[in-house]
Design an enzyme around this catalytic site. Structure first.
Site, short mmCIF file in Angstrom:
data_model
loop_
_atom_site.label_atom_id
_atom_site.label_comp_id
_atom_site.label_asym_id
_atom_site.label_seq_id
_atom_site.Cartn_x
_atom_site.Cartn_y
_atom_site.Cartn_z
N ILE A 88 0.83 -1.21 0.00
CA ILE A 88 0.00 0.00 0.00
C ILE A 88 0.87 1.26 0.00
CG2 ILE A 88 -1.74 1.28 1.31
CD1 ILE A 88 -2.81 -1.50 2.27
N ASP B 256 11.51 2.75 5.55
CA ASP B 256 11.18 1.33 5.69
C ASP B 256 12.49 0.58 5.88
OD1 ASP B 256 10.47 -1.39 5.38
OD2 ASP B 256 8.71 -0.83 4.20
N ARG C 51 -2.95 1.11 10.98
CA ARG C 51 -3.61 0.60 12.18
C ARG C 51 -3.58 1.70 13.23
NH1 ARG C 51 -5.93 -2.37 9.62
NH2 ARG C 51 -6.10 -4.63 9.69
N GLU D 267 -11.88 1.08 17.97
CA GLU D 267 -12.92 1.45 17.00
C GLU D 267 -14.24 0.84 17.40
OE1 GLU D 267 -11.36 0.18 13.20
OE2 GLU D 267 -9.58 1.43 13.41
N HIS E 45 -12.76 3.36 9.27
CA HIS E 45 -12.00 2.18 8.82
C HIS E 45 -12.59 1.71 7.47
CE1 HIS E 45 -9.32 -1.34 10.25
NE2 HIS E 45 -9.33 -1.27 8.93
P1 NAD Z 1 2.84 -4.78 3.62
O1 NAD Z 1 3.24 -5.90 4.52
O2 NAD Z 1 2.81 -5.00 2.15
O3 NAD Z 1 3.78 -3.51 3.90
C1 NAD Z 1 4.12 -3.08 5.18
C2 NAD Z 1 5.51 -2.44 5.10
O4 NAD Z 1 5.80 -1.88 6.38
C3 NAD Z 1 6.62 -3.44 4.76
O5 NAD Z 1 7.36 -3.01 3.63
C4 NAD Z 1 7.48 -3.45 6.02
O6 NAD Z 1 8.86 -3.61 5.74
C5 NAD Z 1 7.19 -2.08 6.60
N1 NAD Z 1 7.50 -1.98 8.02
C6 NAD Z 1 7.36 -2.92 8.99
N2 NAD Z 1 7.78 -2.43 10.18
C7 NAD Z 1 8.18 -1.15 9.94
C8 NAD Z 1 8.72 -0.13 10.77
N3 NAD Z 1 8.93 -0.33 12.07
N4 NAD Z 1 9.01 1.06 10.21
C9 NAD Z 1 8.80 1.29 8.88
N5 NAD Z 1 8.32 0.34 8.05
C10 NAD Z 1 8.01 -0.86 8.57
O7 NAD Z 1 1.42 -4.30 4.17
P2 NAD Z 1 0.28 -3.54 3.35
O8 NAD Z 1 -0.61 -4.55 2.69
O9 NAD Z 1 0.92 -2.46 2.54
O10 NAD Z 1 -0.58 -2.91 4.56
C11 NAD Z 1 -0.09 -1.79 5.27
C12 NAD Z 1 -1.02 -1.46 6.43
O11 NAD Z 1 -2.32 -1.12 5.93
C13 NAD Z 1 -1.26 -2.60 7.44
O12 NAD Z 1 -1.24 -2.06 8.74
C14 NAD Z 1 -2.67 -3.07 7.15
O13 NAD Z 1 -3.27 -3.65 8.27
C15 NAD Z 1 -3.30 -1.74 6.77
N6 NAD Z 1 -4.54 -1.85 6.01
C16 NAD Z 1 -5.56 -0.99 6.32
C17 NAD Z 1 -6.75 -1.01 5.60
C18 NAD Z 1 -7.86 -0.05 5.91
O14 NAD Z 1 -9.00 -0.28 5.49
N7 NAD Z 1 -7.59 1.05 6.59
C19 NAD Z 1 -6.90 -1.96 4.57
C20 NAD Z 1 -5.85 -2.81 4.25
C21 NAD Z 1 -4.65 -2.74 4.97
#
Ligand code: NAD
Length: 325
Positions: free
Chosen positions: A155, A174, A235, A264, A283
């Site tokens: 994302i 990252d 989150r 939430e 959300h």
């Molecule tokens: P992903 O696993 O593809 O990417 C997450 C990235 O965060 C990874 O590249 C990882 O290396 C990085 N990361 C981990 N720890 C870190 C840190 N301490 N500092 C910096 N970077 C760090 O995940 P994604 O599919 O891109 O999802 C990202 C977030 O979006 C998740 O929290 C997921 O739960 C959330 N999400 C929210 C919704 C919504 O409706 N709001 C929907 C889908 C996903």
């Protein structure tokens, strides 16, 4: 006939899942579990659990030796104790790639809502009868601003792509990615504080882990430039909400767009809900009709695939438990 528990959901109907399980010859127990006890009671005799928010804790995992897999309807899996699942050989699956474009455009939408005063203007017009371009304060040129992305995964990368023509620069922090995983137009920040010093608009895209919980707190806000903006579609608990409110009141944050909160839905009387420079969405960043269908199909199919082959489509934790022959 294998039996699974659909432990909880907030969908208007679950015809999609029931039809998918019927086609695969899987019997379904449907519940609305809120507590560990609810899950343990409802999952008796089940070999797998399809869940939205139900807690899959160590106690749940230990109490259910017949459950070989849990599949989360969503990308995040922070309500599941993955370490306990790993210890007990329980597979953990999720649905990680259904709404990447939705969340990325929602993050950009929230960023534009706060940096362009969209919601504030609307409120000024409809609630206060004010019609003036300065009714909600002064704005800066987007093309002079730097977007800072924390977490450059699926994302985060898409957010960088959809935002690159809006902002002057995109920087990202990252620590788990090698340089080659950064798109060429994204600059690397060496630390979270370095990102805070560079960015005008910060968008969060990390998972919720022990490391990221409360990561956007006092220290982060102290490094931000006054008048910055924060967007959270990741989150809620990644942000220390009290520190965020203090940063808003001190003018460090000019605005915040939040789709997710530590708890939430938003609490009645919450200072966030009444804050004039906070924009909330429920959300909903993941949501489009197409994404919801894909999300639910993929999460349910994990169970059907595991029952048929011993391995789900999307593996978070590789288990050892096998479906009954
Ligand atoms: P992903 O696993 O593809 O990417 C997450 C990235 O965060 C990874 O590249 C990882 O290396 C990085 N990361 C981990 N720890 C870190 C840190 N301490 N500092 C910096 N970077 C760090 O995940 P994604 O599919 O891109 O999802 C990202 C977030 O979006 C998740 O929290 C997921 O739960 C959330 N999400 C929210 C919704 C919504 O409706 N709001 C929907 C889908 C996903």
């Amino acid at each position: 006939m294998p039996r699974i528990l659909f432990s909880d959901h907030d969908f208007p109907d679950i015809g999609l899942e029931l039809e998918l399980f019927r086609r695969h010859g899987i019997d379904v127990e449907v519940a609305q579990c809120r507590s560990e006890g609810d899950v343990i009671r409802a999952a008796q005799g089940c070999c797998g659990i399809l869940l939205q928010y139900a807690p899959i804790t160590e106690q749940v995992v230990n109490a259910l030796p017949g459950v070989g897999i849990v599949s989360r309807i969503g990308a995040g899996f922070d309500t599941i104790d993955t370490a306990a699942c790993q210890r007990q050989g329980v597979w953990v699956a999720n649905s990680p790639d259904y709404g990447v474009g939705e969340v990325a455009t929602h993050a950009l939408g929230l960023a534009l809502a706060v940096t362009r005063n969209i919601v504030a203007y609307h409120r000024d017009i409809t609630a206060a009868g004010k019609w003036h371009y300065l009714s909600s304060g002064r704005l800066r040129r987007p093309r002079e601003l730097t977007l800072g992305i924390v977490g450059l995964g699926r994302i985060g990368k898409r957010t960088a792509q959809v935002s690159r023509d809006v902002y002057k620069r995109v920087v990202a922090y990252d620590p788990y990615l090698i340089d080659g995983d950064f798109p060429v137009f994204v600059e690397r920040a060496s630390s979270l504080e370095a990102l805070a010093r560079e960015a005008d608009v910060v968008s969060l895209h990390t998972p919720l882990t022990a490391e990221t919980r409360g990561m956007i707190g006092e220290r982060f806000f102290a490094a931000l430039k006054p008048g910055s903006y924060l967007v959270n579609t990741a989150r809620g608990a990644v942000v220390d909400v009290d520190a965020c409110l203090r940063a808003l009141d001190a003018g460090i944050l000019a605005g915040a767009g939040l789709d997710v909160l530590p708890s939430e839905p938003v609490a009645a009387g919450s200072a966030l809900a009444s804050h004039p420079r906070v924009v909330l969405t429920p959300h909903a960043a993941f949501y489009s009709q197409e994404a919801e269908r894909e999300l639910r199909q993929k999460a349910a199919r994990n169970l059907a695939t595991w029952i048929a082959t011993g391995r789900p489509d999307y593996v978070v934790v590789q288990g050892t438990r096998k479906p009954a022959a």
